[in-house]
Design a protein around this motif. Structure first.
Motif, mmCIF file in Angstrom:
data_model
loop_
_atom_site.group_PDB
_atom_site.id
_atom_site.type_symbol
_atom_site.label_atom_id
_atom_site.label_comp_id
_atom_site.label_asym_id
_atom_site.label_seq_id
_atom_site.Cartn_x
_atom_site.Cartn_y
_atom_site.Cartn_z
ATOM 1 N N GLU A 196 3.008 88.253 31.475
ATOM 2 C CA GLU A 196 1.847 88.553 30.632
ATOM 3 C C GLU A 196 2.106 89.909 29.971
ATOM 4 N N LYS A 236 -17.655 98.225 40.721
ATOM 5 C CA LYS A 236 -16.577 99.223 40.560
ATOM 6 C C LYS A 236 -15.853 98.819 39.275
ATOM 7 N N GLY A 238 -7.027 86.429 37.876
ATOM 8 C CA GLY A 238 -5.871 87.251 37.518
ATOM 9 C C GLY A 238 -5.426 87.085 36.077
ATOM 10 N N PHE A 255 -16.185 79.242 34.569
ATOM 11 C CA PHE A 255 -14.990 79.865 34.003
ATOM 12 C C PHE A 255 -14.022 80.171 35.140
ATOM 13 N N PHE A 281 -10.568 96.456 32.420
ATOM 14 C CA PHE A 281 -10.952 97.269 31.253
ATOM 15 C C PHE A 281 -11.293 96.421 30.036
ATOM 16 N N GLU A 340 -11.560 102.158 35.349
ATOM 17 C CA GLU A 340 -11.584 103.613 35.098
ATOM 18 C C GLU A 340 -11.417 103.924 33.614
ATOM 19 N N GLY A 399 -8.951 90.915 37.068
ATOM 20 C CA GLY A 399 -7.939 91.901 36.679
ATOM 21 C C GLY A 399 -6.578 91.252 36.677
ATOM 22 N N SER A 400 -5.553 92.052 36.900
ATOM 23 C CA SER A 400 -4.187 91.523 36.836
ATOM 24 C C SER A 400 -3.860 90.745 38.119
ATOM 25 N N CYS A 418 -7.935 87.916 28.339
ATOM 26 C CA CYS A 418 -7.270 87.014 29.292
ATOM 27 C C CYS A 418 -7.190 85.604 28.729
ATOM 28 N N THR A 452 -13.946 95.142 38.305
ATOM 29 C CA THR A 452 -13.759 94.533 36.995
ATOM 30 C C THR A 452 -12.699 95.252 36.154
HETATM 31 P P1 NAD Z 1 -6.078 95.844 36.726
HETATM 32 O O1 NAD Z 1 -5.653 94.803 37.686
HETATM 33 O O2 NAD Z 1 -5.175 96.990 36.464
HETATM 34 O O3 NAD Z 1 -7.483 96.487 37.176
HETATM 35 C C1 NAD Z 1 -8.594 95.696 37.491
HETATM 36 C C2 NAD Z 1 -9.480 96.439 38.470
HETATM 37 O O4 NAD Z 1 -8.760 96.648 39.689
HETATM 38 C C3 NAD Z 1 -9.913 97.822 37.989
HETATM 39 O O5 NAD Z 1 -11.255 98.041 38.351
HETATM 40 C C4 NAD Z 1 -8.981 98.759 38.730
HETATM 41 O O6 NAD Z 1 -9.554 100.013 38.991
HETATM 42 C C5 NAD Z 1 -8.724 98.024 40.036
HETATM 43 N N1 NAD Z 1 -7.403 98.319 40.607
HETATM 44 C C6 NAD Z 1 -6.266 98.600 39.919
HETATM 45 N N2 NAD Z 1 -5.248 98.806 40.773
HETATM 46 C C7 NAD Z 1 -5.740 98.648 42.023
HETATM 47 C C8 NAD Z 1 -5.169 98.731 43.335
HETATM 48 N N3 NAD Z 1 -3.881 99.008 43.508
HETATM 49 N N4 NAD Z 1 -5.963 98.508 44.391
HETATM 50 C C9 NAD Z 1 -7.268 98.214 44.213
HETATM 51 N N5 NAD Z 1 -7.869 98.138 43.006
HETATM 52 C C10 NAD Z 1 -7.116 98.337 41.909
HETATM 53 O O7 NAD Z 1 -6.420 95.068 35.350
HETATM 54 P P2 NAD Z 1 -6.778 95.678 33.932
HETATM 55 O O8 NAD Z 1 -5.548 96.262 33.315
HETATM 56 O O9 NAD Z 1 -7.990 96.523 34.002
HETATM 57 O O10 NAD Z 1 -7.186 94.346 33.142
HETATM 58 C C11 NAD Z 1 -6.272 93.514 32.499
HETATM 59 C C12 NAD Z 1 -5.909 92.326 33.358
HETATM 60 O O11 NAD Z 1 -7.070 91.581 33.699
HETATM 61 C C13 NAD Z 1 -5.001 91.334 32.651
HETATM 62 O O12 NAD Z 1 -4.027 90.898 33.547
HETATM 63 C C14 NAD Z 1 -5.935 90.207 32.260
HETATM 64 O O13 NAD Z 1 -5.321 88.950 32.082
HETATM 65 C C15 NAD Z 1 -6.845 90.195 33.427
HETATM 66 N N6 NAD Z 1 -8.097 89.518 33.121
HETATM 67 C C16 NAD Z 1 -8.303 88.297 33.679
HETATM 68 C C17 NAD Z 1 -9.464 87.601 33.404
HETATM 69 C C18 NAD Z 1 -9.719 86.258 34.022
HETATM 70 O O14 NAD Z 1 -10.856 85.797 33.981
HETATM 71 N N7 NAD Z 1 -8.722 85.609 34.590
HETATM 72 C C19 NAD Z 1 -10.431 88.180 32.560
HETATM 73 C C20 NAD Z 1 -10.179 89.439 32.011
HETATM 74 C C21 NAD Z 1 -9.012 90.106 32.313
#
Ligand code: NAD
Length: 499
Positions: free
Chosen positions: A384, A174, A249, A451, A150, A177, A226-227, A282, A148
């Motif tokens: 983004e 997980k 994403g 969602f 941040f 961080e 995440g991203s 997001c 998940t």
């Molecule tokens: P992130 O992608 O950096 O991290 C998300 C998760 O992935 C974290 O737990 C992180 O530890 C893990 N991670 C990071 N790099 C990794 C790698 N190389 N290999 C494996 N795992 C890895 O995202 P973030 O900065 O924590 O959150 C913001 C992003 O999440 C934005 O892009 C936002 O749009 C997106 N988001 C999307 C939704 C949705 O429902 N579409 C909801 C909330 C947030």
């Protein structure tokens, strides 16, 4: 004194053993407030083994009892709301009311998931053939994992875990961080509510922990948020290891304002949806698309006036409209985008760079930023930014506005503001985006709908929460029955047919 945070495995907080550490900041002060143990093989193996051991008994409990435990958990979360919200705000930087909203939207999915007995019902067909009945069962997958982001450290772990648990799975979270404390407290509250040891675990860490979860054959499904680049990586890697995966994403959410819209309402909506939580949602609106010059001029004037009145401050300060961004690297990235907007020719009407807040000079502050005359080729439009930056892209007519929303790489959320029901209906039907708001700027669906975004905002074929969550976290078994007292036909060598 800097706290040390570890993991939650087999019903207990455990210390890290890898010797690798991350840092958890207070974004308001810019100071490190905790050291976070980053898991390696040993912790991940322990969590998976414990989950695998605990899951069959949990799955054997009837779903109504599991639902009752989830309702007790909701009660405990509500009882601890103030503490959880403060903890969340202190690591994320969002304001207290916004932190409560984060937790509340998570609770709603737990409440929905407590209806598991109904949601897990299978189908039954009487007399599908002569003396033959057919029914289907929904059975848990086993051990599943959630990874998940941040920006919603309570809501998204709850969206992932509650339906998975209600369906009889064991869960390994997980979390990000950057803000791990709330997920660790939620784990304690799950235990207090009666979730057996090993059924819900938190493994803190980075790519190393994620890769171990992706590769382990005992983990049957991965839910990721995440991203986009990481979502794509997780989706591909999980699939390569034979796992079910749903990976959500990034986003670039547009809001179209038609000439007949209530512009005061539209401007208020844009300010809240663009700058709330420092734009780190997001479903934040980052692009306003007024249709026609008159609409655009009037809207931009209203936005400028409102942006000037916004207050950025400490997340615990009741006067703050929004707090700092989550990290120094996020501030740097956002400021880089603001400069690129200027370099690429957009009109900068409000510049959030260089903001400081008295008493908290080292916090990760970015003020509200407003660009006009943004065009499709600019990186502030394409990418983004995930910060308090709102871009106005002027559209000549409705069709151009609709195309902009539909052709963008991302397809998470979109909104239209209008008084014209026909236009709104056409927009909702034709736009190529997963979640649509009509005079609603942030159309996050309620818990009993699903969602999920389209295109680069989501990978996998099932959404989060709603009925899809139960489909994702269960496998279907179909049983065809004939009892000996049924009609005897002798041996048959042809493929059985329904008729
Ligand atoms: P992130 O992608 O950096 O991290 C998300 C998760 O992935 C974290 O737990 C992180 O530890 C893990 N991670 C990071 N790099 C990794 C790698 N190389 N290999 C494996 N795992 C890895 O995202 P973030 O900065 O924590 O959150 C913001 C992003 O999440 C934005 O892009 C936002 O749009 C997106 N988001 C999307 C939704 C949705 O429902 N579409 C909801 C909330 C947030």
């Amino acid at each position: 004194m800097v706290r040390e945070l570890g993991h939650y495995i087999d019903g207990h907080r455990v210390e890290g053993t890898s010797g690798r550490w991350g840092e958890v900041y207070d974004p308001c002060t810019g100071e490190v407030q905790a050291r976070l143990a980053l898991a390696a093989g040993e912790e991940v193996q322990r969590a998976i083994a414990g989950a695998e051991k605990a899951q069959p008994e949990w799955a054997a409990m009837n779903p109504q009892r599991r639902g009752r435990i989830l309702l007790r958990f909701v009660e405990l979360v509500n009882r601890n709301m103030d503490e959880l919200a403060e903890l969340l705000a202190s690591e994320h930087g969002k304001t207290l009311p916004d932190a409560r909203g984060d937790i509340q939207r998570g609770i709603e999915v737990v409440e929905f998931a407590a209806g598991a007995p109904h949601l897990l019902k299978g189908e039954f067909s009487d007399d599908a053939g002569a003396g033959i009945d057919v029914h289907s069962l929904r059975q848990p997958l086993g051990v599943v994992a959630g990874i998940t982001p941040f920006n919603f450290p309570a809501m998204i772990p709850l969206w992932k875990s509650a339906p998975a648990l209600a369906a009889g799975n064991a869960f390994i979270l997980k979390p990000s961080e950057r803000d791990p404390s709330v997920p660790l407290r939620l784990a304690e509250l799950y235990s207090e509510a009666g979730v057996p040891d090993g059924v819900f675990n938190v493994v803190n860490g980075d790519k190393e922990a994620v890769d171990l979860l992706l590769e382990d054959p005992r983990v049957k499904a991965i839910g990721f948020v995440g991203s986009t680049p990481i979502a794509q990586y997780i989706y591909a890697t999980a699939a390569a290891h034979g796992k079910r995966a749903q990976c959500f994403g990034g986003a670039k959410n547009h809001m179209v304002i038609l000439p007949d819209a209530d512009l005061e309402m539209a401007a208020d909506a844009l300010i809240g949806a663009g700058y709330g939580s420092a734009g780190e949602r997001c479903m934040a609106v980052s692009v306003a698309v007024p249709v026609g010059r008159e609409t655009a001029d009037a809207l931009v004037a209203k936005l400028e006036e409102r942006v000037k009145a916004l207050r950025v401050g400490h997340s615990l300060d009741k006067e703050s409209d929004f707090g700092p961004v989550v990290a120094a690297s996020a501030k740097e990235r956002i400021e880089g985008y603001i400069q690129s907007g200027v370099d690429q020719g957009a009109t900068l009407l409000a510049d959030g760079r260089g903001l400081t807040v008295e008493g908290y000079e080292n916090g990760f502050w970015v003020g509200p930023t407003l660009f006009d005359n943004v065009t499709k080729d600019m990186s502030i439009y394409r990418d983004e930014i995930f910060g308090p930056v709102l871009s106005v892209v002027r559209a000549g007519d409705y069709e151009e506005a609709l195309r902009l929303c539909s052709e963008h790489e991302f397809g998470n959320g979109v909104a239209i503001f209008t008084r014209d029901g026909d236009a709104a209906r056409d927009f909702a039907s034709r736009v190529q985006v997963g979640m649509v708001g009509i005079n609603v700027p942030i159309p996050v669906p309620i818990a009993y709908y699903t969602f999920g975004g389209w295109k680069a905002s989501g990978f996998g074929d099932l959404n989060q929460h709603g009925a899809d969550a139960f489909r994702f976290y269960t496998k279907t078994k179909t049983v065809t029955t004939r009892w000996p007292s049924g009609i005897r036909q002798g041996a048959s060598f042809i493929m059985p047919e329904g008729s």
